[in-house]
Design a protein around this motif. Structure first.
Motif, mmCIF file in Angstrom:
data_model
loop_
_atom_site.group_PDB
_atom_site.id
_atom_site.type_symbol
_atom_site.label_atom_id
_atom_site.label_comp_id
_atom_site.label_asym_id
_atom_site.label_seq_id
_atom_site.Cartn_x
_atom_site.Cartn_y
_atom_site.Cartn_z
ATOM 1 N N UNK A 191 36.826 -20.825 -46.979
ATOM 2 C CA UNK A 191 37.426 -20.897 -45.951
ATOM 3 C C UNK A 191 37.022 -21.719 -44.869
ATOM 4 N N UNK A 192 37.946 -21.864 -44.153
ATOM 5 C CA UNK A 192 38.213 -22.818 -42.796
ATOM 6 C C UNK A 192 36.664 -22.427 -42.342
ATOM 7 N N UNK A 250 34.778 -20.937 -38.774
ATOM 8 C CA UNK A 250 35.290 -20.227 -37.451
ATOM 9 C C UNK A 250 36.131 -19.497 -37.702
ATOM 10 N N UNK A 251 37.014 -19.419 -38.984
ATOM 11 C CA UNK A 251 37.698 -18.960 -39.773
ATOM 12 C C UNK A 251 37.147 -17.537 -39.923
ATOM 13 N N UNK A 252 38.028 -16.572 -40.312
ATOM 14 C CA UNK A 252 37.864 -15.820 -41.348
ATOM 15 C C UNK A 252 38.591 -15.213 -41.836
ATOM 16 N N UNK A 253 37.545 -14.106 -42.061
ATOM 17 C CA UNK A 253 38.506 -14.015 -43.924
ATOM 18 C C UNK A 253 37.421 -14.608 -45.187
#
Length: 166
Positions: free
Chosen positions: A151-152, A154-157
């Motif tokens: 996941x990137x 700082x991204x969620x998920x």
């Protein structure tokens, strides 16, 4: 499709019910087309087309035949529903024209399979028969692999899954 649905389904080209729908009426599957191009493209296969559709309605299983001619492709002859024993679904047939010769070649099957692979894998209860045989995505694949992508930051998920099919 039932006789009642045909009036809605075969309205003038460009006024498709699919523009307002989020998925198919049965199974809520992803929809193909909504601008009437499929009807026009059907006539690239032959000068005369026929759809034979079997559906379950309150009076039992019924078969409906819808026919059209290339010379008046926005006019469809919708027959009367008749009792049927065949499984539900729609059979599409095209007749006439030299264009059909190209479809006899094996590369036509390969091209159709490639076009519908993602759809057929997503909806395993759907089958597409071409020239008497089901399209089989696995038969055309050289390799298939799943890859987890981080996941990137700082991204969620969680991680994403990428499926690559050759």
């Amino acid at each position: 499709m039932s006789a009642e649905e045909c009036e809605e389904y075969f309205r003038p080209i460009g006024s498709s019910w699919k523009k307002r729908a989020k998925g198919t009426p049965v199974g809520n599957r992803a929809l193909h087309g909504k601008n009437g191009r499929g009807r026009v493209r059907a006539f690239a296969l032959g000068t005369f087309v026929r759809r034979t559709s079997v559906s379950d309605i309150s009076q039992g299983r019924r078969q409906l035949v819808i026919e059209a001619d290339r010379h008046s492709m926005d006019e469809f002859d919708i027959g009367e529903p008749e009792p049927a024993d065949e499984p539900t679904g729609t059979l599409f047939e095209a007749f006439g024209g030299d264009e059909l010769d190209l479809l006899a070649e094996e590369r036509a099957r390969s091209s159709l399979t490639a076009t519908f692979t993602t759809y057929l894998e997503k909806y395993p209860d759907v089958r597409i028969e071409y020239d008497g045989r089901d399209l089989d995505p696995a038969a055309e694949q050289l390799h298939a692999g799943d890859y987890l992508l981080d996941a990137p930051s700082g991204g969620s998920g969680g991680p994403a899954r990428l499926r690559v099919v050759e």
